[in-house]
Design an enzyme around this catalytic site. Structure first.
Site, mmCIF file in Angstrom:
data_model
loop_
_atom_site.group_PDB
_atom_site.id
_atom_site.type_symbol
_atom_site.label_atom_id
_atom_site.label_comp_id
_atom_site.label_asym_id
_atom_site.label_seq_id
_atom_site.Cartn_x
_atom_site.Cartn_y
_atom_site.Cartn_z
ATOM 1 N N ARG A 104 23.784 -1.331 125.532
ATOM 2 C CA ARG A 104 25.104 -1.337 126.147
ATOM 3 C C ARG A 104 25.039 -1.308 127.675
ATOM 4 O O ARG A 104 26.046 -1.535 128.356
ATOM 5 C CB ARG A 104 25.905 -0.125 125.679
ATOM 6 C CG ARG A 104 26.034 -0.028 124.190
ATOM 7 C CD ARG A 104 26.889 1.146 123.828
ATOM 8 N NE ARG A 104 28.187 0.991 124.435
ATOM 9 C CZ ARG A 104 29.184 0.301 123.907
ATOM 10 N NH1 ARG A 104 29.032 -0.269 122.739
ATOM 11 N NH2 ARG A 104 30.323 0.182 124.526
ATOM 12 N N LYS A 159 20.554 -19.281 125.870
ATOM 13 C CA LYS A 159 19.437 -18.387 125.533
ATOM 14 C C LYS A 159 18.336 -18.501 126.582
ATOM 15 O O LYS A 159 17.785 -17.502 127.033
ATOM 16 C CB LYS A 159 18.846 -18.782 124.191
ATOM 17 C CG LYS A 159 19.126 -18.154 122.894
ATOM 18 C CD LYS A 159 19.364 -16.746 122.699
ATOM 19 C CE LYS A 159 20.681 -16.222 123.155
ATOM 20 N NZ LYS A 159 21.773 -16.151 122.247
ATOM 21 N N LYS A 217 24.777 -5.806 125.996
ATOM 22 C CA LYS A 217 25.038 -6.427 124.702
ATOM 23 C C LYS A 217 26.522 -6.458 124.355
ATOM 24 O O LYS A 217 27.007 -7.408 123.777
ATOM 25 C CB LYS A 217 24.274 -5.699 123.594
ATOM 26 C CG LYS A 217 24.417 -6.426 122.280
ATOM 27 C CD LYS A 217 23.192 -6.349 121.446
ATOM 28 C CE LYS A 217 23.270 -7.249 120.247
ATOM 29 N NZ LYS A 217 23.130 -8.670 120.585
ATOM 30 N N HIS A 247 28.092 -39.884 132.512
ATOM 31 C CA HIS A 247 29.244 -39.635 133.396
ATOM 32 C C HIS A 247 28.914 -38.653 134.514
ATOM 33 O O HIS A 247 29.810 -38.022 135.078
ATOM 34 C CB HIS A 247 30.425 -39.118 132.572
ATOM 35 C CG HIS A 247 30.925 -40.109 131.566
ATOM 36 N ND1 HIS A 247 31.448 -41.317 131.928
ATOM 37 C CD2 HIS A 247 30.924 -40.086 130.206
ATOM 38 C CE1 HIS A 247 31.781 -41.993 130.843
ATOM 39 N NE2 HIS A 247 31.464 -41.271 129.778
ATOM 40 N N GLU A 307 19.483 -16.835 129.972
ATOM 41 C CA GLU A 307 19.640 -15.373 129.979
ATOM 42 C C GLU A 307 18.312 -14.642 129.800
ATOM 43 O O GLU A 307 18.131 -13.544 130.295
ATOM 44 C CB GLU A 307 20.710 -14.887 128.997
ATOM 45 C CG GLU A 307 20.461 -15.108 127.545
ATOM 46 C CD GLU A 307 21.642 -14.674 126.654
ATOM 47 O OE1 GLU A 307 22.506 -13.887 127.074
ATOM 48 O OE2 GLU A 307 21.696 -15.143 125.507
ATOM 49 N N ASN A 337 32.617 5.912 129.532
ATOM 50 C CA ASN A 337 32.434 4.474 129.365
ATOM 51 C C ASN A 337 33.797 3.837 129.573
ATOM 52 O O ASN A 337 34.747 4.188 128.876
ATOM 53 C CB ASN A 337 31.918 4.170 127.952
ATOM 54 C CG ASN A 337 31.925 2.679 127.656
ATOM 55 O OD1 ASN A 337 31.819 1.865 128.571
ATOM 56 N ND2 ASN A 337 32.053 2.325 126.393
ATOM 57 N N GLY A 338 33.891 2.910 130.522
ATOM 58 C CA GLY A 338 35.163 2.246 130.787
ATOM 59 C C GLY A 338 35.393 2.107 132.278
ATOM 60 O O GLY A 338 34.452 2.234 133.071
ATOM 61 N N CYS A 345 29.000 1.079 129.010
ATOM 62 C CA CYS A 345 27.958 2.095 129.016
ATOM 63 C C CYS A 345 27.848 2.651 127.604
ATOM 64 O O CYS A 345 28.677 2.365 126.750
ATOM 65 C CB CYS A 345 28.330 3.211 129.967
ATOM 66 S SG CYS A 345 28.783 2.611 131.597
ATOM 67 N N GLU A 379 24.061 -23.387 123.094
ATOM 68 C CA GLU A 379 23.457 -22.110 122.711
ATOM 69 C C GLU A 379 21.997 -22.049 123.196
ATOM 70 O O GLU A 379 21.541 -21.033 123.715
ATOM 71 C CB GLU A 379 23.558 -21.938 121.183
ATOM 72 C CG GLU A 379 22.690 -20.875 120.548
ATOM 73 C CD GLU A 379 22.985 -19.450 121.005
ATOM 74 O OE1 GLU A 379 23.947 -19.229 121.739
ATOM 75 O OE2 GLU A 379 22.194 -18.558 120.635
ATOM 76 N N TRP A 439 25.942 0.892 132.727
ATOM 77 C CA TRP A 439 26.002 -0.476 133.237
ATOM 78 C C TRP A 439 27.021 -0.411 134.364
ATOM 79 O O TRP A 439 28.217 -0.241 134.126
ATOM 80 C CB TRP A 439 26.450 -1.429 132.135
ATOM 81 C CG TRP A 439 26.396 -2.876 132.502
ATOM 82 C CD1 TRP A 439 25.329 -3.717 132.407
ATOM 83 C CD2 TRP A 439 27.481 -3.686 133.003
ATOM 84 N NE1 TRP A 439 25.671 -4.991 132.817
ATOM 85 C CE2 TRP A 439 26.992 -4.995 133.196
ATOM 86 C CE3 TRP A 439 28.814 -3.424 133.319
ATOM 87 C CZ2 TRP A 439 27.772 -6.044 133.672
ATOM 88 C CZ3 TRP A 439 29.598 -4.469 133.805
ATOM 89 C CH2 TRP A 439 29.080 -5.760 133.967
HETATM 90 C C1 G6P Z 1 27.425 -10.434 125.829
HETATM 91 C C2 G6P Z 1 26.075 -10.577 125.158
HETATM 92 C C3 G6P Z 1 25.987 -11.912 124.416
HETATM 93 C C4 G6P Z 1 27.159 -12.048 123.448
HETATM 94 C C5 G6P Z 1 28.498 -11.881 124.162
HETATM 95 C C6 G6P Z 1 29.665 -11.801 123.189
HETATM 96 O O1 G6P Z 1 27.530 -11.307 126.897
HETATM 97 O O2 G6P Z 1 25.030 -10.466 126.108
HETATM 98 O O3 G6P Z 1 24.773 -11.978 123.699
HETATM 99 O O4 G6P Z 1 27.102 -13.292 122.829
HETATM 100 O O5 G6P Z 1 28.501 -10.662 124.904
HETATM 101 O O6 G6P Z 1 29.531 -10.618 122.436
HETATM 102 P P1 G6P Z 1 30.200 -10.343 121.063
HETATM 103 O O7 G6P Z 1 29.747 -8.967 120.692
HETATM 104 O O8 G6P Z 1 31.686 -10.419 121.276
HETATM 105 O O9 G6P Z 1 29.737 -11.366 120.101
#
Ligand code: G6P
Length: 615
Positions: free
Chosen positions: A27, A492, A610, A511, A495, A98-99, A2, A488, A74
């Site tokens: 967050r 993307k 994030k 395979h 998500e 937060n936590g 959060c 990657e 969150w």
């Molecule tokens: C979350 C975000 C991703 C990010 C990942 C790792 O899942 O939505 O976009 O890649 O965390 O985050 P970090 O801050 O450790 O790179």
């Protein structure tokens, strides 16, 4: 996961709290709340949903207050409803968190037995009642002293992670905080003090920050900030200045942060290179890179730990670092690494890669590696972050603040930093000749302008998105370094657009995944002219033979690839070293434009946050 914010000073308006929360919305964004304390008492407003829902209630808050706290949530315990939104109140105490409080059930039973009534399903409400209870038990001193003593008692009883922002109606010009495991910074300006989960929330108001450490309580007043250890002794540390500006956190005319941040790939790469490469001598400046203090010469291997997009940047760098250093490089998902038997020793460099510098899994992985005797390096984008504090050395990626929840420019900066790490190791260990090293330095310098040219593909990819946005599933394939690029790209896409996507090493197709190929399956094939080009072309032929639809990403003017593909994206010609930086760009754009076409929430996709500070 959060976001928390707190203010004490001459006076702040509801808009101040809302704007600061907006900067923390990355967050978590399922509910939010603000509490403002004035001479007439406290007013709390909370709302389910995004901050725009809370914004509708701002008129119910006082025009200004000397003390206030805010929260964007969150959900972990209890659904994202208004009742579960923070802050929570118990008597004179108003608290947000937060936590996760892991022992909340036992504490709740104890508090219920004492007669406390619970209005939410959160773990946080336990902390509010517990603090109230301990505050009532204190008989010595003025209300502020009693609050400090009560807080010390509370933190002893809590298991888990927390960053609390707390008001007490009996001390109307004081704000309190406590931290263990969850991030917290405090900032100071003339006659004002602030607390927040991240510096982005406060850059508009101050550049002077101090990172609160675990086991610390903070008492904030308009006149200053006092920190004390949970054990009661005073702590003193200097504030540091951050260079981030407000403009860096605005959309700058782009429709979404994500599009702006994709267009900042070149800048992120250039800034991360800046000062770290010496063009005249063709060498790496290891001091600027932040790795000077590490025993680079005596290492026997590297172990990289990361999550999400950072994991893919790390996976990609393995190919390059091994090729220039001949050191073995292992890359692990941080969330899994912790459960493996540790084989690290003082000759192992364990590298944590994290944009936020806060990801709980990555933090725990690096802590356990350090405890097992490894050398540790943090590659993080947020200065002063928790993961950086936990490591022997810190190498900052210079992508600037990344607001879009899906990481884009940070990936480019991480890759740049990891390439620099590989070259620094090669230089110090003399694994490359001076002319080979110079050759790589000359290559790195070219990346920003080449990536800039690749961004010119945006318009054609936007058109392409019209043909792909209705699909329910896609495959991505690549070989060698293009495999992590494919991973990657698929991450993307899923998500942002909620389209199911899987990525496979092209050689693995036969395979198993090849069974999925028919005329309804589209495959994004990464096939630039690298060492694996011919083999990848054969894989594309295999897909074509089974009726699959092919979107090929290769280099400009590749007639052979274009002829095989249903759709074809050609990136500017470049060397093999640079290729992964280039092929990532169309994949980020592809995911972006499909999400826009589908109308999903690009900057804040559902269920995500994030920085993920829960395990
Ligand atoms: C979350 C975000 C991703 C990010 C990942 C790792 O899942 O939505 O976009 O890649 O965390 O985050 P970090 O801050 O450790 O790179």
């Amino acid at each position: 996961m959060c976001g928390v914010i707190g203010y004490v000073g001459r006076g702040a308006s509801p808009a101040f709290f809302l704007n600061a929360l907006r900067r923390l919305e990355y967050r978590g964004y399922d509910s939010a709340g603000i509490a403002m304390l004035t001479a007439d008492g406290v007013v709390i407003q909370r709302a389910e949903g995004k901050l725009s829902q809370l914004e509708r209630k701002l008129d119910n808050l006082p025009a200004t207050a000397k003390v206030g706290i805010g929260h964007t949530r969150w959900a972990t315990h209890g659904k994202p409803t208004e009742n579960n939104a923070h802050p929570h109140r118990s008597g004179p105490i108003v608290l947000l968190h937060n936590g996760i409080i892991e022992n909340y059930r036992q504490l709740k039973e104890m508090l219920v037995a004492k007669g406390y009534e619970f209005l939410s399903e959160t773990d946080t409400e336990v902390a509010a009642h517990l603090l109230h209870d301990e505050y009532k038990n204190q008989t010595q001193g003025n209300p502020e002293e009693r609050m400090r003593l009560a807080l010390r008692e509370v933190v002893k009883q809590l298991k888990g992670a927390f960053a609390f922002g707390i008001l007490c109606l009996d001390t109307p010009e004081v704000l309190y905080a406590a931290k263990l495991g969850s991030p917290l910074v405090v900032g100071q300006a003339e006659g004002e003090s602030f607390l927040a989960s991240g510096i982005t929330a406060l850059v508009e108001h101050t550049r002077q920050f101090l990172v609160v450490e675990d086991h610390e309580l903070v008492v904030l007043k308009s006149t200053g900030i006092e920190i004390e250890h949970f054990n009661g002794y005073a702590v003193s540390r200097p504030f540091s200045k951050v260079e981030w500006s407000v403009a860096m956190m605005e959309k700058g005319g782009y429709r979404h942060f994500m599009l702006k941040e994709i267009h900042e790939h070149p800048q992120a790469i250039a800034q991360t290179l800046n000062g770290r490469i010496q063009r005249d001598s063709g060498t790496i400046n290891i001091a600027d890179l932040g790795v000077e203090k590490l025993p680079l010469k005596s290492l026997s291997r590297l172990q990289i730990v990361a999550c999400g997009t950072s994991f893919y940047a790390a996976s990609l760098s393995k190919y390059f670092i091994e090729s220039v250093t001949h050191l073995p490089v292992e890359v692990d998902l941080a969330s899994e690494y912790r459960y493996r038997t540790s084989t690290v020793n003082a000759q192992t460099l364990v590298v944590a890669v994290s944009q936020s510098g806060e990801t709980a899994d990555t933090l725990q992985a690096i802590k356990s590696a350090r405890a097992a005797g490894a050398q540790t390096l943090a590659i993080v984008n947020v200065p002063g972050s928790t993961i950086a504090h936990a490591c022997h050395a810190e190498s900052l990626t210079k992508a600037g603040p990344e607001i879009g929840v899906a990481s884009t420019k940070a990936f480019a900066a991480q890759l740049t930093d990891l390439y620099l790490l590989g070259l620094a190791l090669a230089q110090e260990r003399q694994a490359l000749s001076a002319s080979e090293l110079r050759g790589y330095v000359d290559e790195l310098v070219k990346i920003p302008s080449l990536v800039e040219r690749a961004l010119g593909l945006s318009e054609s990819i936007e058109k392409l998105a019209n043909r792909y946005h209705q699909l329910s599933s896609l495959l991505f394939i690549g070989r060698g370094p293009q495999w992590p690029v494919a991973l990657e790209g698929s991450l993307k896409l899923k998500e942002l657009s909620y389209i199911h996507a899987e990525a496979y090493a092209a050689g693995e197709l036969k395979h198993g995944p090849i069974a999925l190929i028919d005329e309804n399956m589209s495959v994004v094939c990464l096939a630039p002219r690298d060492a694996y080009y011919e083999k990848t072309l054969s894989n594309i032929e295999e897909i074509k033979a089974r009726g699959g639809r092919i979107l090929a990403i290769g280099q400009e003017n590749d007639a052979q690839l274009a002829a095989l593909a249903d759709d074809y994206i050609g990136i500017p010609e470049c060397s093999e070293t640079i290729l992964p930086f280039m092929t990532t760009v169309p994949l980020h754009l592809f995911a972006y434009w499909i999400a826009v076409r589908k109308g999903t929430d690009v900057d804040q996709p559902r269920n995500l946050a994030k920085s993920v500070t829960v395990e």
